[in-house]
Design a protein around this motif. Structure first.
Motif, PDB file in Angstrom:
ATOM      1  N   LEU A 140      -3.184  17.448  -0.723  1.00 50.02           N
ATOM      2  CA  LEU A 140      -2.734  16.466  -1.688  1.00 50.02           C
ATOM      3  C   LEU A 140      -2.182  15.298  -0.884  1.00 50.02           C
ATOM      4  O   LEU A 140      -1.342  15.490   0.002  1.00 50.02           O
ATOM      5  CB  LEU A 140      -1.632  17.040  -2.583  1.00 50.02           C
ATOM      6  CG  LEU A 140      -0.953  16.028  -3.518  1.00 50.02           C
ATOM      7  CD1 LEU A 140      -1.940  15.475  -4.542  1.00 50.02           C
ATOM      8  CD2 LEU A 140       0.250  16.673  -4.195  1.00 50.02           C
ATOM      9  N   ALA A 141      -2.665  14.097  -1.186  1.00 49.61           N
ATOM     10  CA  ALA A 141      -2.188  12.877  -0.528  1.00 49.61           C
ATOM     11  C   ALA A 141      -1.565  11.975  -1.589  1.00 49.61           C
ATOM     12  O   ALA A 141      -2.175  11.721  -2.626  1.00 49.61           O
ATOM     13  CB  ALA A 141      -3.337  12.163   0.166  1.00 49.61           C
ATOM     14  N   ARG A 142      -0.336  11.516  -1.317  1.00 49.74           N
ATOM     15  CA  ARG A 142       0.358  10.607  -2.240  1.00 49.74           C
ATOM     16  C   ARG A 142       0.906   9.417  -1.463  1.00 49.74           C
ATOM     17  O   ARG A 142       0.896   9.414  -0.244  1.00 49.74           O
ATOM     18  CB  ARG A 142       1.501  11.330  -2.944  1.00 49.74           C
ATOM     19  CG  ARG A 142       1.036  12.449  -3.836  1.00 49.74           C
ATOM     20  CD  ARG A 142       2.181  13.125  -4.558  1.00 49.74           C
ATOM     21  NE  ARG A 142       3.037  13.843  -3.598  1.00 49.74           N
ATOM     22  CZ  ARG A 142       4.192  14.419  -3.899  1.00 49.74           C
ATOM     23  NH1 ARG A 142       4.657  14.362  -5.124  1.00 49.74           N
ATOM     24  NH2 ARG A 142       4.888  15.067  -2.990  1.00 49.74           N
ATOM     25  N   GLY A 143       1.410   8.447  -2.190  1.00 50.31           N
ATOM     26  CA  GLY A 143       1.890   7.229  -1.531  1.00 50.31           C
ATOM     27  C   GLY A 143       0.711   6.453  -0.978  1.00 50.31           C
ATOM     28  O   GLY A 143       0.692   6.079   0.182  1.00 50.31           O
ATOM     29  N   LEU A 144      -0.286   6.224  -1.825  1.00 51.82           N
ATOM     30  CA  LEU A 144      -1.538   5.610  -1.392  1.00 51.82           C
ATOM     31  C   LEU A 144      -1.417   4.102  -1.237  1.00 51.82           C
ATOM     32  O   LEU A 144      -0.697   3.439  -1.980  1.00 51.82           O
ATOM     33  CB  LEU A 144      -2.654   5.908  -2.399  1.00 51.82           C
ATOM     34  CG  LEU A 144      -2.929   7.367  -2.753  1.00 51.82           C
ATOM     35  CD1 LEU A 144      -4.119   7.443  -3.705  1.00 51.82           C
ATOM     36  CD2 LEU A 144      -3.163   8.200  -1.518  1.00 51.82           C
ATOM     37  N   SER A 145      -2.176   3.587  -0.282  1.00 48.29           N
ATOM     38  CA  SER A 145      -2.340   2.144  -0.116  1.00 48.29           C
ATOM     39  C   SER A 145      -3.685   1.907   0.545  1.00 48.29           C
ATOM     40  O   SER A 145      -4.276   2.818   1.133  1.00 48.29           O
ATOM     41  CB  SER A 145      -1.201   1.549   0.720  1.00 48.29           C
ATOM     42  OG  SER A 145      -1.174   2.126   2.008  1.00 48.29           O
ATOM     43  N   ASP A 146      -4.159   0.675   0.425  1.00 51.77           N
ATOM     44  CA  ASP A 146      -5.423   0.338   1.072  1.00 51.77           C
ATOM     45  C   ASP A 146      -5.251   0.420   2.579  1.00 51.77           C
ATOM     46  O   ASP A 146      -4.212   0.030   3.124  1.00 51.77           O
ATOM     47  CB  ASP A 146      -5.868  -1.079   0.695  1.00 51.77           C
ATOM     48  CG  ASP A 146      -6.272  -1.186  -0.771  1.00 51.77           C
ATOM     49  OD1 ASP A 146      -6.702  -0.160  -1.344  1.00 51.77           O
ATOM     50  OD2 ASP A 146      -6.160  -2.284  -1.324  1.00 51.77           O
ATOM     51  N   ALA A 147      -6.265   0.934   3.255  1.00 48.54           N
ATOM     52  CA  ALA A 147      -6.234   1.002   4.714  1.00 48.54           C
ATOM     53  C   ALA A 147      -6.401  -0.405   5.279  1.00 48.54           C
ATOM     54  O   ALA A 147      -7.023  -1.273   4.656  1.00 48.54           O
ATOM     55  CB  ALA A 147      -7.345   1.919   5.219  1.00 48.54           C
ATOM     56  N   GLU A 148      -5.841  -0.609   6.436  1.00 51.91           N
ATOM     57  CA  GLU A 148      -5.949  -1.907   7.095  1.00 51.91           C
ATOM     58  C   GLU A 148      -7.235  -1.968   7.900  1.00 51.91           C
ATOM     59  O   GLU A 148      -7.814  -0.953   8.256  1.00 51.91           O
ATOM     60  CB  GLU A 148      -4.743  -2.107   8.006  1.00 51.91           C
ATOM     61  CG  GLU A 148      -3.429  -2.104   7.237  1.00 51.91           C
ATOM     62  CD  GLU A 148      -2.223  -1.856   8.124  1.00 51.91           C
ATOM     63  OE1 GLU A 148      -2.391  -1.703   9.356  1.00 51.91           O
ATOM     64  OE2 GLU A 148      -1.118  -1.778   7.575  1.00 51.91           O
ATOM     65  N   GLY A 149      -7.681  -3.171   8.174  1.00 54.08           N
ATOM     66  CA  GLY A 149      -8.855  -3.363   9.018  1.00 54.08           C
ATOM     67  C   GLY A 149     -10.155  -3.251   8.246  1.00 54.08           C
ATOM     68  O   GLY A 149     -10.182  -3.184   7.013  1.00 54.08           O
ATOM     69  N   ASP A 150     -11.236  -3.236   9.007  1.00 52.69           N
ATOM     70  CA  ASP A 150     -12.570  -3.186   8.419  1.00 52.69           C
ATOM     71  C   ASP A 150     -12.845  -1.816   7.830  1.00 52.69           C
ATOM     72  O   ASP A 150     -12.338  -0.800   8.304  1.00 52.69           O
ATOM     73  CB  ASP A 150     -13.634  -3.487   9.488  1.00 52.69           C
ATOM     74  CG  ASP A 150     -13.524  -4.900  10.023  1.00 52.69           C
ATOM     75  OD1 ASP A 150     -13.079  -5.785   9.256  1.00 52.69           O
ATOM     76  OD2 ASP A 150     -13.882  -5.125  11.190  1.00 52.69           O
ATOM     77  N   ARG A 151     -13.682  -1.809   6.793  1.00 49.65           N
ATOM     78  CA  ARG A 151     -14.144  -0.548   6.218  1.00 49.65           C
ATOM     79  C   ARG A 151     -14.998   0.171   7.247  1.00 49.65           C
ATOM     80  O   ARG A 151     -15.668  -0.440   8.067  1.00 49.65           O
ATOM     81  CB  ARG A 151     -14.950  -0.791   4.952  1.00 49.65           C
ATOM     82  CG  ARG A 151     -14.115  -1.276   3.793  1.00 49.65           C
ATOM     83  CD  ARG A 151     -14.922  -1.256   2.512  1.00 49.65           C
ATOM     84  NE  ARG A 151     -15.126   0.097   2.054  1.00 49.65           N
ATOM     85  CZ  ARG A 151     -14.316   0.766   1.238  1.00 49.65           C
ATOM     86  NH1 ARG A 151     -13.227   0.185   0.813  1.00 49.65           N
ATOM     87  NH2 ARG A 151     -14.591   1.990   0.850  1.00 49.65           N
TER      88      ARG A 151
END
Length: 175
Positions: free
Chosen positions: A98-109
């Protein structure tokens, strides 16, 4: 066999896998739709992947898969469950996080190819995933089991009572 008799069995030796139920602050799970050739269908799934390196830390693998497949990172990680998805035919062991506290990853996809090239991404409410799983509209083991485990954990002692992300995993020991 357990009683000492010998029996011939064919099975697939597997390095193990991880899967991630990534839950956002709006009670939605990050899902992907990916083509799976053995079943000749596109399936809704949670981000998941192989333990590519013997002894690989499963948390690191889960973080990598969440980044690669969804371009997301998470602050809080717990173990939802460990399972053998098909113990009659493979020794594959899977740890579902289970992963919480989500945010977009930095840098290129992450550059994707082959079966990942046409993935669709969505965030779907947990209640809708539970309904769809029970209605037979979802067939991916880790998605269905993951959202059901999430639902049961919340109804029990709560998500903070889940095992820590670095909990021992006897099926796939790691450093």
């Amino acid at each position: 066999m357990p009683d000492g008799t010998v029996a011939a069995r064919d099975y697939l030796v597997h390095p193990g896998s991880v899967a991630v139920v990534a839950l956002d602050d709006e009670d939605r799970v990050t899902v992907i739709r990916q083509y799976r050739h053995p079943v000749r269908r596109e399936l809704w799934e949670v981000p998941a992947g192989l333990l590519d390196v013997p002894g690989e830390n499963p948390l690191h693998a889960a973080q990598r898969e969440l980044y690669e497949e969804a371009h997301v990172k998470a602050e809080d990680w717990r173990v939802l469950t460990d399972l053998y998805p098909s113990p009659g035919g493979t020794d594959e062991a899977v740890r579902v996080f289970l992963a919480r506290g989500l945010s977009d990853a930095e840098g290129d996809r992450y550059a994707v190819g082959e079966e990942e090239a046409h993935m669709l991404h969505a965030r779907v409410p947990v209640a809708e995933l539970v309904r769809a799983g029970l209605a037979g509209e979802l067939q991916n083991t880790f998605l269905v089991l993951g959202v059901l485990a999430l639902t049961v954990a919340r109804a029990g002692d709560g998500l903070d009572a889940l095992r820590p992300a670095d909990a021992p995993w006897p099926a796939r020991p790691f450093d």
